[in-house]
Design a protein around this motif. Structure first.
Motif, mmCIF file in Angstrom:
data_model
loop_
_atom_site.group_PDB
_atom_site.id
_atom_site.type_symbol
_atom_site.label_atom_id
_atom_site.label_comp_id
_atom_site.label_asym_id
_atom_site.label_seq_id
_atom_site.Cartn_x
_atom_site.Cartn_y
_atom_site.Cartn_z
ATOM 1 N N LEU A 52 0.728 -1.099 0.128
ATOM 2 C CA LEU A 52 -0.089 0.086 -0.118
ATOM 3 C C LEU A 52 0.784 1.306 0.116
ATOM 4 O O LEU A 52 1.637 1.529 1.034
ATOM 5 N N PHE A 53 0.924 1.840 -1.043
ATOM 6 C CA PHE A 53 1.781 3.155 -1.166
ATOM 7 C C PHE A 53 0.962 4.535 -0.811
ATOM 8 O O PHE A 53 -0.071 4.767 -1.028
ATOM 9 N N VAL A 54 1.414 5.072 0.404
ATOM 10 C CA VAL A 54 0.757 6.205 0.928
ATOM 11 C C VAL A 54 1.613 7.296 0.382
ATOM 12 O O VAL A 54 2.827 7.899 0.538
ATOM 13 N N HIS A 59 6.805 11.469 -1.356
ATOM 14 C CA HIS A 59 6.285 11.808 -2.701
ATOM 15 C C HIS A 59 5.126 12.628 -2.955
ATOM 16 O O HIS A 59 4.572 12.797 -4.080
ATOM 17 N N GLY A 60 4.508 13.272 -1.846
ATOM 18 C CA GLY A 60 3.367 14.003 -1.740
ATOM 19 C C GLY A 60 3.176 15.184 -2.733
ATOM 20 O O GLY A 60 2.185 15.299 -3.215
ATOM 21 N N ALA A 61 4.226 15.974 -2.798
ATOM 22 C CA ALA A 61 4.224 16.933 -3.713
ATOM 23 C C ALA A 61 3.763 16.695 -5.242
ATOM 24 O O ALA A 61 3.348 17.418 -6.063
ATOM 25 N N GLU A 62 4.283 15.249 -5.582
ATOM 26 C CA GLU A 62 4.166 14.937 -6.836
ATOM 27 C C GLU A 62 2.812 14.202 -7.189
ATOM 28 O O GLU A 62 2.372 13.920 -8.203
ATOM 29 N N THR A 63 2.226 13.686 -5.920
ATOM 30 C CA THR A 63 1.110 12.910 -6.143
ATOM 31 C C THR A 63 -0.167 13.077 -5.236
ATOM 32 O O THR A 63 -1.099 12.362 -5.867
ATOM 33 N N VAL A 74 0.417 9.024 -9.436
ATOM 34 C CA VAL A 74 0.905 7.726 -8.895
ATOM 35 C C VAL A 74 1.497 6.739 -9.792
ATOM 36 O O VAL A 74 2.591 6.395 -9.639
ATOM 37 N N ALA A 75 0.816 6.274 -10.776
ATOM 38 C CA ALA A 75 0.837 5.393 -11.808
ATOM 39 C C ALA A 75 2.005 5.677 -12.784
ATOM 40 O O ALA A 75 2.897 4.902 -12.744
ATOM 41 N N ASP A 76 2.047 6.996 -12.957
ATOM 42 C CA ASP A 76 3.416 7.549 -13.710
ATOM 43 C C ASP A 76 4.680 7.570 -12.930
ATOM 44 O O ASP A 76 5.609 6.786 -13.255
ATOM 45 N N SER A 84 5.543 -1.149 -9.026
ATOM 46 C CA SER A 84 4.138 -1.316 -8.748
ATOM 47 C C SER A 84 3.711 -1.250 -7.348
ATOM 48 O O SER A 84 4.429 -1.708 -6.521
ATOM 49 N N ALA A 85 2.421 -0.884 -7.227
ATOM 50 C CA ALA A 85 1.813 -0.834 -5.751
ATOM 51 C C ALA A 85 0.525 -1.510 -5.915
ATOM 52 O O ALA A 85 -0.262 -1.148 -6.959
#
Length: 94
Positions: A52-54, A59-63, A74-76, A84-85
């Protein structure tokens, strides 16, 4: 090495969980949770474990945007790192 993403930490954690349970832990029943692609997600992927990717961590600024999780971002990001998550969410509150 003793930390994520290296196998030794997963082997230790699974062994301790098995000892506490008194039986082997099935990998399909393990969920790794983390916010770091190079450590948490990469380590779980290498061990064949669900993750589970939080997103609203490292990486919050990006996602994560004003409307919450940006699934496409997130996928990118995962794709760029060859990861993969199993699941992703913006925040995890305990």
């Amino acid at each position: 090495m003793a930390g994520k993403p290296y196998p030794a930490i997963y082997e230790l954690a699974l062994a301790r969980a098995a000892a506490a349970k008194g039986a082997e832990i099935e990998h399909r029943r393990v969920l790794c949770i983390g916010d770091g692609l190079p450590t948490d997600v990469r380590g779980a992927n290498a061990q064949g474990l669900d993750v589970l990717f939080v997103a609203n961590g490292i990486h919050g600024a990006e996602t994560v945007g004003p409307d919450g999780l940006n699934a496409a971002a997130v996928a990118d990001l995962l794709r760029q790192d060859g990861l993969s998550a199993t699941w992703a969410m913006a925040d995890l509150v305990w």
